[in-house]
Scaffold this motif. Structure first.
Motif, short mmCIF file in Angstrom:
data_model
loop_
_atom_site.label_atom_id
_atom_site.label_comp_id
_atom_site.label_asym_id
_atom_site.label_seq_id
_atom_site.Cartn_x
_atom_site.Cartn_y
_atom_site.Cartn_z
N GLY A 1 -7.98 0.83 -1.70
CA GLY A 1 -8.46 1.94 -0.91
C GLY A 1 -8.70 1.62 0.55
O GLY A 1 -9.26 2.45 1.28
N ASN A 2 -8.26 0.46 1.02
CA ASN A 2 -8.46 0.07 2.41
C ASN A 2 -7.33 0.61 3.29
O ASN A 2 -6.18 0.74 2.85
CB ASN A 2 -8.51 -1.45 2.54
N HIS A 3 -7.67 0.92 4.55
CA HIS A 3 -6.68 1.35 5.53
C HIS A 3 -6.05 0.12 6.18
O HIS A 3 -6.76 -0.72 6.72
CB HIS A 3 -7.32 2.24 6.60
N ILE B 1 -2.42 2.74 2.75
CA ILE B 1 -3.64 2.73 1.93
C ILE B 1 -3.41 1.70 0.83
O ILE B 1 -2.54 1.88 -0.02
CB ILE B 1 -3.93 4.12 1.33
N SER B 2 -4.16 0.62 0.87
CA SER B 2 -3.99 -0.46 -0.11
C SER B 2 -4.46 0.00 -1.48
O SER B 2 -5.18 1.01 -1.61
CB SER B 2 -4.77 -1.70 0.33
N ALA C 1 0.56 6.31 4.39
CA ALA C 1 -0.24 7.48 4.76
C ALA C 1 0.47 8.28 5.86
O ALA C 1 0.74 9.46 5.70
CB ALA C 1 -1.64 7.06 5.21
N ALA D 1 -5.67 9.54 -1.29
CA ALA D 1 -6.24 9.04 -0.05
C ALA D 1 -5.22 9.12 1.09
O ALA D 1 -5.58 9.46 2.24
CB ALA D 1 -6.71 7.59 -0.23
N ALA D 2 -3.96 8.82 0.79
CA ALA D 2 -2.92 8.93 1.82
C ALA D 2 -2.74 10.37 2.28
O ALA D 2 -2.54 10.65 3.47
CB ALA D 2 -1.61 8.36 1.30
N GLY E 1 0.82 -1.20 0.00
CA GLY E 1 0.00 0.00 0.00
C GLY E 1 0.86 1.25 0.00
O GLY E 1 2.09 1.20 0.10
N THR E 2 0.18 2.38 -0.09
CA THR E 2 0.84 3.68 -0.06
C THR E 2 0.90 4.18 1.37
O THR E 2 -0.08 4.12 2.12
CB THR E 2 0.05 4.68 -0.92
N ASN F 1 -4.55 6.39 -4.67
CA ASN F 1 -3.98 6.00 -3.38
C ASN F 1 -3.20 7.13 -2.74
O ASN F 1 -3.26 7.35 -1.52
CB ASN F 1 -3.07 4.78 -3.56
N GLU G 1 -5.59 11.24 4.57
CA GLU G 1 -5.40 10.61 5.86
C GLU G 1 -4.35 11.34 6.69
O GLU G 1 -4.50 11.54 7.90
CB GLU G 1 -4.97 9.15 5.67
#
Length: 490
Positions: free
Chosen positions: A298-300, A294-295, A284, A468-469, A281-282, A465, A472
């Motif tokens: 889009g999951n944490h 952040i996968s 955050a 989203a990161a 994931g990226t 991603n 977050e």
């Protein structure tokens, strides 16, 4: 030698008959007696120094009738008088009876509590001449007397507190002043932000300095109260409590220490695409307890920092250049060198494929129905999307091979069918269906005829991603981020 007279017979006693026994002359007997006395005198003279030494080296023996007290002979009456005088000087022993016999002190009567019993025995043990003590006193069970003793102790302690109140307030004032000064130094001054590599370490420095000022104030206050011995007990109790709490929250402490080390080492940066303990994931943010990813879906993903610090970390975006790889299968009887050259030329013509490092191609293996070719290329992740670039490279290489007559066969399977079973399963029709028409093959559009959709353009590097990161990391209730863009990474 002189002549001795003739030997005379010795007459036996006890009524026995006179016989001829051994006869000893008087001079000989006298000589033997003198020799024996001389031998005894010599032995006594030899043993006297030894006896004198043993007597002087041993401790003085105290008799029961006369025991030394203050350098004078002290009979039992003097020991009892000394004990009675001593008890008369101390409150609480007025009902104690004392008797002394041969240095053995017998105590009877009543005392206020168990502490007085122990104190009584301790005092009498220090008096010279006391051989043993038999403490037969009883604890007073009357409530009024025990309450009077308790009230007396309470009054005495209250008077002590009132008498020591000024020095106590001075000590408290010094403690508050030192603690307040430490709070101002650690919160108002920005010296910690300049010394620490990031804000999290600055907070740790500030907390440690604040605790140091509190301990300093406590030490100074106890020194003013002349109670520095209490500091050891307090620190010992704090150490035991800290050890117990440390075992209870071992995982939390481990994660906190790992957070400090990760914030110092910085193995990844915000928006880096990493793989940690099998999760991709990226990044955050990095908190004091966990690392948040952040996968791609889009999951944490929240990973404890202890796992991150001890685990295997794969950072895909630390280096801007990244290599893609894919495989294609061609006919077994095809010209493999020509196929490799055709695909390589097609890949090198793509604008997002780097010239240095160059494109790679080789024959991997011979399959069941084809030959597997492997192709590699490098892209700059800051200017091109890696996944889109790899997909476009696969499409371009496949189209180039097919356009130059190289087939990409599908797996071939041989089926053996029994004729009788096939006849029973297939329907027999005499006449062909009138509506069946031979479909004319449609020419497949070439790569040049079909434009590439905008969504598949490798030049578009925007990543949901990363967005989203960023959201977050910038969340107001996110708890802060320990990662720093300006700090040197590991």
């Amino acid at each position: 030698m002189p002549d001795f007279p003739a030997r005379r017979p010795v007459i036996a006693v006890l009524g026995a008959r006179p016989t001829m026994a051994c006869t000893i002359c008087p001079q000989r007997a006298l000589q033997m007696l003198l020799h024996g006395l001389a031998l005894v005198t010599l032995m006594i003279s030899l043993l006297m120094p030894v006896l004198a030494t043993a007597q002087t080296s041993s401790e003085p023996v105290q008799t029961d009738s006369a025991i030394q007290l203050d350098g004078k002979a002290a009979p039992d009456a003097q020991i009892r008088r000394r004990i009675v005088e001593l008890l008369g000087e101390i409150d609480g022993f007025d009902k104690v009876d004392v008797s002394v016999s041969n240095g053995v002190v017998t105590l009877a009567g009543e005392v206020l509590d168990n502490a007085r019993q122990t104190q009584l025995t301790t005092m009498i043990e220090r008096i010279d001449g006391v051989v043993a003590i038999e403490n037969q006193t009883l604890v007073n069970g009357r409530l009024d007397e025990r309450l009077d003793s308790a009230f007396s102790r309470l009054k005495e302690r209250t008077r002590n507190i009132i008498a020591n109140a000024p020095i106590f307030f001075v000590a408290m004032l010094v403690f508050v002043m030192i603690s307040t000064f430490g709070w101002l130094v650690t919160t108002r001054l920005r010296i910690w932000q300049r010394l620490a590599p990031n804000s999290f370490i600055a907070e740790v420095y500030s907390a440690v300095a604040r605790i140091a000022f509190i301990i300093l104030g406590l030490v100074v206050a106890l020194d003013i109260l002349n109670a520095t011995a209490l500091l050891g007990a307090v620190l010992g109790a704090a150490g035991v409590a800290g050890l117990a709490v440390g075992f209870a929250v071992r995982d939390t402490v481990e994660n906190f220490i790992a957070s400090i080390l990760l914030s110092l080492r910085q193995p990844f940066r915000p928006n880096d695409f990493v793989e940690i303990a099998g999760d991709m994931g990226t990044v955050a943010r990095l908190t004091s307890r966990a690392t948040i990813l952040i996968s791609p879906e889009g999951n944490h993903i929240r990973i404890p920092n202890a796992t991150v610090f001890k685990g295997r970390i794969v950072n895909y975006t630390r280096d801007a250049n990244r290599r893609f790889e894919f495989e294609l299968g061609v006919d077994a009887d095809a010209d493999l060198a020509a196929a490799l050259s055709t695909a390589v030329d097609a890949l090198q013509s793509l604008p997002f494929v780097l010239r240095d490092p160059s494109v790679g191609a080789w024959v991997k293996e011979v399959g069941d129905s084809n030959v597997i070719l492997t192709f590699t290329g490098w892209v700059d992740q800051t200017r091109s999307s890696f996944l889109k670039a790899r997909g476009e490279a696969i499409r371009t290489a496949k189209t180039a091979l097919e356009s130059n007559g190289f087939g990409l066969p599908e797996p071939i399977y041989r089926l053996r069918v029994d004729a009788n079973a096939a006849a029973s399963l297939l329907p027999i029709t005499d006449q062909p269906r009138g509506d069946a028409a031979d479909p004319s093959p449609q020419a497949a559009p070439t790569a040049a005829e079909t434009p590439l959709p905008a969504a598949a353009d490798p030049a578009r590097v925007e990543d949901a991603n990363e967005e989203a990161a960023t959201r977050e990391r910038n969340a107001p209730d996110g708890g802060g981020d320990l990662l720093s863009e300006g700090q040197k990474a590991e």
